[in-house]
Design a protein around this motif. Structure first.
Motif, mmCIF file in Angstrom:
data_model
loop_
_atom_site.group_PDB
_atom_site.id
_atom_site.type_symbol
_atom_site.label_atom_id
_atom_site.label_comp_id
_atom_site.label_asym_id
_atom_site.label_seq_id
_atom_site.Cartn_x
_atom_site.Cartn_y
_atom_site.Cartn_z
ATOM 1 N N HIS A 31 71.590 7.623 40.137
ATOM 2 C CA HIS A 31 72.941 7.886 39.621
ATOM 3 C C HIS A 31 73.090 9.351 39.233
ATOM 4 N N LEU A 32 72.115 9.892 38.517
ATOM 5 C CA LEU A 32 72.207 11.277 38.046
ATOM 6 C C LEU A 32 72.191 12.273 39.201
ATOM 7 N N ILE A 33 71.292 12.062 40.152
ATOM 8 C CA ILE A 33 71.229 12.967 41.303
ATOM 9 C C ILE A 33 72.544 12.940 42.078
ATOM 10 N N GLY A 34 73.187 11.792 42.115
ATOM 11 C CA GLY A 34 74.441 11.655 42.853
ATOM 12 C C GLY A 34 75.679 12.050 42.083
ATOM 13 N N SER A 35 75.519 12.488 40.832
ATOM 14 C CA SER A 35 76.716 12.765 40.024
ATOM 15 C C SER A 35 76.621 14.068 39.235
ATOM 16 N N GLY A 36 76.054 15.096 39.876
ATOM 17 C CA GLY A 36 76.168 16.436 39.308
ATOM 18 C C GLY A 36 74.948 16.988 38.606
ATOM 19 N N THR A 37 73.864 16.235 38.523
ATOM 20 C CA THR A 37 72.661 16.731 37.847
ATOM 21 C C THR A 37 71.844 17.608 38.789
ATOM 22 N N ASP A 38 71.535 18.831 38.344
ATOM 23 C CA ASP A 38 70.726 19.765 39.141
ATOM 24 C C ASP A 38 69.241 19.668 38.824
ATOM 25 N N SER A 39 68.897 19.211 37.638
ATOM 26 C CA SER A 39 67.495 19.059 37.245
ATOM 27 C C SER A 39 67.408 17.993 36.160
ATOM 28 N N LEU A 40 66.242 17.374 36.071
ATOM 29 C CA LEU A 40 66.014 16.316 35.078
ATOM 30 C C LEU A 40 65.064 16.817 34.000
ATOM 31 N N ILE A 41 65.443 16.600 32.746
ATOM 32 C CA ILE A 41 64.549 16.884 31.634
ATOM 33 C C ILE A 41 64.101 15.536 31.090
ATOM 34 N N VAL A 42 62.817 15.255 31.216
ATOM 35 C CA VAL A 42 62.247 13.953 30.882
ATOM 36 C C VAL A 42 61.468 14.048 29.576
ATOM 37 N N CYS A 43 61.692 13.089 28.692
ATOM 38 C CA CYS A 43 61.001 13.031 27.401
ATOM 39 C C CYS A 43 61.475 14.106 26.430
ATOM 40 N N GLY A 44 62.753 14.400 26.451
ATOM 41 C CA GLY A 44 63.336 15.202 25.386
ATOM 42 C C GLY A 44 63.779 14.277 24.254
ATOM 43 N N THR A 45 64.535 14.833 23.309
ATOM 44 C CA THR A 45 65.024 14.026 22.195
ATOM 45 C C THR A 45 65.883 12.872 22.695
ATOM 46 N N ILE A 198 79.787 34.507 27.929
ATOM 47 C CA ILE A 198 79.024 35.659 27.437
ATOM 48 C C ILE A 198 77.761 35.899 28.264
ATOM 49 N N GLY A 199 77.664 35.217 29.410
ATOM 50 C CA GLY A 199 76.570 35.494 30.324
ATOM 51 C C GLY A 199 75.479 34.453 30.397
ATOM 52 N N GLY A 200 75.685 33.280 29.788
ATOM 53 C CA GLY A 200 74.708 32.206 29.869
ATOM 54 C C GLY A 200 74.662 31.574 31.246
ATOM 55 N N GLU A 201 73.644 30.761 31.484
ATOM 56 C CA GLU A 201 73.398 30.206 32.812
ATOM 57 C C GLU A 201 74.019 28.842 33.022
ATOM 58 N N GLY A 202 74.004 27.981 32.002
ATOM 59 C CA GLY A 202 74.481 26.614 32.173
ATOM 60 C C GLY A 202 74.170 25.794 30.941
ATOM 61 N N VAL A 203 73.877 24.504 31.139
ATOM 62 C CA VAL A 203 73.713 23.596 30.012
ATOM 63 C C VAL A 203 72.593 22.585 30.294
ATOM 64 N N ILE A 204 71.842 22.260 29.247
ATOM 65 C CA ILE A 204 70.970 21.087 29.265
ATOM 66 C C ILE A 204 71.776 20.017 28.539
ATOM 67 N N SER A 205 72.244 19.046 29.289
ATOM 68 C CA SER A 205 73.357 18.214 28.852
ATOM 69 C C SER A 205 72.974 16.770 28.559
ATOM 70 N N VAL A 206 73.726 16.175 27.645
ATOM 71 C CA VAL A 206 73.690 14.735 27.409
ATOM 72 C C VAL A 206 74.885 14.076 28.104
ATOM 73 N N ALA A 207 76.053 14.676 27.954
ATOM 74 C CA ALA A 207 77.280 14.104 28.526
ATOM 75 C C ALA A 207 77.226 13.996 30.044
ATOM 76 N N SER A 208 76.398 14.815 30.694
ATOM 77 C CA SER A 208 76.317 14.788 32.160
ATOM 78 C C SER A 208 75.823 13.456 32.702
ATOM 79 N N HIS A 209 75.287 12.605 31.837
ATOM 80 C CA HIS A 209 74.970 11.242 32.274
ATOM 81 C C HIS A 209 76.209 10.540 32.836
ATOM 82 N N VAL A 210 77.378 10.872 32.285
ATOM 83 C CA VAL A 210 78.599 10.159 32.693
ATOM 84 C C VAL A 210 79.696 11.079 33.235
ATOM 85 N N VAL A 211 79.616 12.387 32.973
ATOM 86 C CA VAL A 211 80.661 13.303 33.468
ATOM 87 C C VAL A 211 80.037 14.535 34.130
ATOM 88 N N GLY A 212 78.919 14.342 34.808
ATOM 89 C CA GLY A 212 78.251 15.464 35.454
ATOM 90 C C GLY A 212 79.108 16.162 36.490
#
Length: 296
Positions: A31-45, A198-212
């Motif tokens: 689901h995540l790969i098919g809905s906008g996730t570029d990378s997976l962070i496993v075992c975070g908070t 201001i020049g940041g790269e992107g986001v490590i997201s929680v909401a992207s589970h459903v609105v990636g």
């Protein structure tokens, strides 16, 4: 470290008995790969890492790496308040084929800036993998100051920071004083667009589970120069960003996933899911869907 624009801080799917559920994990990852996730962070908070033991984390790393099969980077969250244990878990993740490591600032024992620098530099010497620092004062009770991040960025394999301090001033200083190869990611969904500005790269997201996909639209609009469109999408998404933190993370986002048909099970103690935040999320989700229909 190629995290892309959106790295998803993935929830950990549990069975009814509370063990890691590999079948649900595979469905979630697809689901995540098919809905906008570029990378997976496993075992975070968001993955409830404090409740997972070393063996469970190893199983989760190995399973995610196998399921992903090289399609996107898998970043293993190995950070703890114990430097030796973090090194041990980092070596486990490296041996299993992780693409990178995320290291949270040590929590509970509250090291000073020198202690944090020593902690991260010791770990960096023990692995060849690229490292993503994770600064989250609200959970760790310590704020890693810009000067510490800047000093750490000079180590060859420390290549990015997930900044969840909430301070754009702090993020701006890091961007200004690190080289162009060092990347700053927002740790707060709601600050994604302000950080990009201001020049940041992107986001490590929680909401992207459903609105990636919608978050990708926002980022792409901004990067293509359509700032008005990006700002409009940001305003539409903002109530949802807040709703996924209306109860302790990851309770609301697991509920949100269930609402769109992705089952990930419950949460482990000491978290308890008693339906808190569900009514608020339902209201926000319904309003979001109506707004998106109007936009299209």
């Amino acid at each position: 470290m190629e995290l892309g624009q959106i790295g998803t801080a993935m929830v950990t799917p549990f069975s009814e008995e509370g063990s890691i559920d590999r079948d649900l994990l595979e469905k979630l990852i697809e689901h995540l790969i098919g809905s906008g996730t570029d990378s997976l962070i496993v075992c975070g908070t968001t993955g409830e890492s404090p409740t997972l033991n070393h063996a469970e984390k190893a199983v989760l790393f190995a399973s995610a790496i196998e399921i992903v099969n090289g399609r996107i980077p898998v970043i293993a969250g190995t950070g703890t308040f114990n430097t030796a244990e973090t090194i041990k878990l980092t070596k486990t993740a490296e041996s299993l084929g992780a693409d990178g490591i995320m290291l949270v600032t040590p929590y509970y024992n509250k090291p000073d800036q020198k202690g944090m620098y020593a902690h991260f530099s010791h770990i960096a010497k023990e692995t060849e993998l690229p490292l993503l620092l994770y600064n989250i004062p609200g959970r760790s009770a310590v704020n890693m100051l810009p000067e510490t991040v800047i000093a750490l960025s000079k180590l060859k394999n420390i290549r990015a920071v997930k900044e969840a301090s909430g301070s754009l001033d702090q993020m701006a200083e890091i961007i200004t004083k690190t080289d162009s190869g060092f990347k700053v990611y927002s740790g707060d969904d709601a600050l994604t667009l302000p950080l990009l500005s201001i020049g940041g790269e992107g986001v490590i997201s929680v909401a992207s589970h459903v609105v990636g996909n919608e978050m990708q639209q926002m980022i792409n609009a901004f990067k293509s120069g359509n700032t008005k469109e990006a700002a409009k999408i940001h305003r539409i998404l903002l109530p949802l960003f807040h709703a996924v933190f209306s109860a302790p993370n990851p309770i609301p986002i697991k509920y949100a996933l269930q609402k769109i048909g992705i089952e990930t099970g419950g949460v482990r103690l000491p978290l308890m899911s008693n339906g808190e935040g569900a009514a608020e999320f339902d209201q926000v989700w319904d309003a979001f869907q109506k707004q998106m229909k109007l936009e299209h």
